[in-house]
Design an enzyme around this catalytic site. Structure first.
Site, PDB file in Angstrom:
ATOM      1  N   LEU A 220       0.870  -1.172   0.000  1.00 33.86           N
ATOM      2  CA  LEU A 220       0.000   0.000   0.000  1.00 33.86           C
ATOM      3  C   LEU A 220       0.907   1.222   0.000  1.00 33.86           C
ATOM      4  O   LEU A 220       1.978   1.205   0.612  1.00 33.86           O
ATOM      5  CB  LEU A 220      -0.892   0.033   1.249  1.00 33.86           C
ATOM      6  N   ASP A 221       0.484   2.287  -0.665  1.00 26.71           N
ATOM      7  CA  ASP A 221       1.266   3.521  -0.653  1.00 26.71           C
ATOM      8  C   ASP A 221       1.399   4.036   0.775  1.00 26.71           C
ATOM      9  O   ASP A 221       0.574   3.736   1.646  1.00 26.71           O
ATOM     10  CB  ASP A 221       0.597   4.593  -1.517  1.00 26.71           C
ATOM     11  N   LYS A 222       2.414   4.854   1.004  1.00 29.15           N
ATOM     12  CA  LYS A 222       2.718   5.381   2.341  1.00 29.15           C
ATOM     13  C   LYS A 222       1.476   5.930   3.042  1.00 29.15           C
ATOM     14  O   LYS A 222       1.233   5.644   4.214  1.00 29.15           O
ATOM     15  CB  LYS A 222       3.784   6.470   2.227  1.00 29.15           C
TER      16      LYS A 222
ATOM     17  N   ARG B  95      -5.324   5.518  -7.770  1.00 25.80           N
ATOM     18  CA  ARG B  95      -5.070   6.959  -7.870  1.00 25.80           C
ATOM     19  C   ARG B  95      -4.956   7.384  -9.336  1.00 25.80           C
ATOM     20  O   ARG B  95      -5.533   8.395  -9.758  1.00 25.80           O
ATOM     21  CB  ARG B  95      -3.805   7.311  -7.095  1.00 25.80           C
TER      22      ARG B  95
END
Length: 324
Positions: free
Chosen positions: A141-143, A240
């Site tokens: 998962l992104d930060k 995104r």
């Protein structure tokens, strides 16, 4: 620096008659299925996997009744350090761990984030993960994305979960708040690759990797939509990039968010909340997969984080203030 750990592997198997006449690498992959095909091929080439005591090539044919012996060492996967970082563990057994990742936590060490990551936290919680590729991390998962992640605790589980991800049998469903009012759900089938000029970003482009997302409306507001997105593939920044591609970028997305938008005549609290939302409004809500050993279908749900819930509350208040 502490010595690199090594995991001794000693396995023995007799080739059943139904596998006779196949290539060694194919037979080994079925008899020692807890290890990946590429790892087994490397061990065959290094002489660590023998057939009746002889060293063969991966493509050589083996016969029923032959005995395969694997004597190898699985080296630790990196010079990472264990760090006592709190984990929100949702489920854990001897094969896998499911956790709820908070915003701000980087998953894997990289330039600019050598420690303080989820990987460092996992090594503190389960030191044996040093012997599993990427410390058992099979997807990311992104930060600043929150929500559910699964981690493999053994080589067998890691191989199995990677296979499930490649076969798209793992169900990952996210919720997000996007800018704009979506009238109906749909499917986005648009290939994603690395941006030509800005290497930290991804983009929809010809020649990119296949990327498919399915989205549907949960709740509409005056200028925003609470949306559910199911991933069919798992490309970097996929949700995104895809939602921005169809002109519904995520609230708070610094890379793909586009033009800031405020509902007309919105309250100062609403305006401030949208301006100050500190991250992309994206949460991994549901995770479903087959247990790597039992095969049982398992599913988990993670409640929406507080910042997400607060923004939804303000958006509802804004909508109700202008009804009629």
């Amino acid at each position: 620096m502490p010595p690199i750990n090594k995991l001794a592997i000693q396995l023995r198997a007799e080739v059943p008659s139904e596998l006779g006449g196949q290539r060694l690498d194919q037979v080994a992959a079925q008899l020692f299925s807890e290890h990946s095909r590429s790892r087994l091929s490397a061990w065959i080439k290094d002489g660590c996997l023998t057939v009746d005591g002889a060293v063969l090539r991966p493509r050589d044919i083996v016969h029923g009744g032959s005995v395969l012996v694997l004597e190898a060492e699985q080296e630790a996967q990196g010079e990472w350090i264990a760090q006592d970082i709190e984990l929100d563990i949702v489920y854990e057994d001897d094969q896998l761990l499911v956790l709820n990742k908070p915003a701000g936590l980087v998953v894997h060490p990289a330039a600019g984030h050598q420690d303080g990551t989820l990987l460092n936290a996992l090594l503190h919680h389960i030191p044996e993960l040093i012997n599993v590729p990427r410390a058992g991390i099979v997807h990311r998962l992104d930060k600043d994305t929150t929500g559910l992640m699964v981690v493999a605790k053994t080589l067998q589980a890691q191989t199995n979960l990677v296979d499930q991800l490649q076969k798209r049998s793992v169900s990952r469903i996210y919720e997000c708040i996007v800018i704009g009012v979506i009238t109906a759900g749909g499917k986005i089938d648009a290939p994603i690759g690395r941006h030509g000029q800005q290497r930290q970003r991804m983009a929809v482009m010809e020649g990119g990797k296949q990327a498919i997302s399915h989205f549907r409306v949960l709740e509409r507001f005056r200028s925003h939509t609470h949306t559910r997105v199911k991933l069919e593939t798992g490309r970097t920044h996929q949700i995104r990039v895809h939602m921005a591609h169809v002109n519904f970028p995520l609230v708070g997305d610094p890379a793909y968010g586009g033009r800031f938008r405020i509902p007309p005549a919105a309250s100062p609290t609403m305006v401030q909340a949208l301006k100050d939302f500190p991250r992309q409004a994206l949460h991994a809500r549901f995770l479903e997969l087959d247990h790597p050993v039992t095969g049982q279908r398992m599913k988990w749900e993670s409640p929406l984080p507080d910042d997400f819930v607060w923004l939804l509350t303000l958006l509802r208040q804004d909508r109700e203030a202008f009804v009629g």
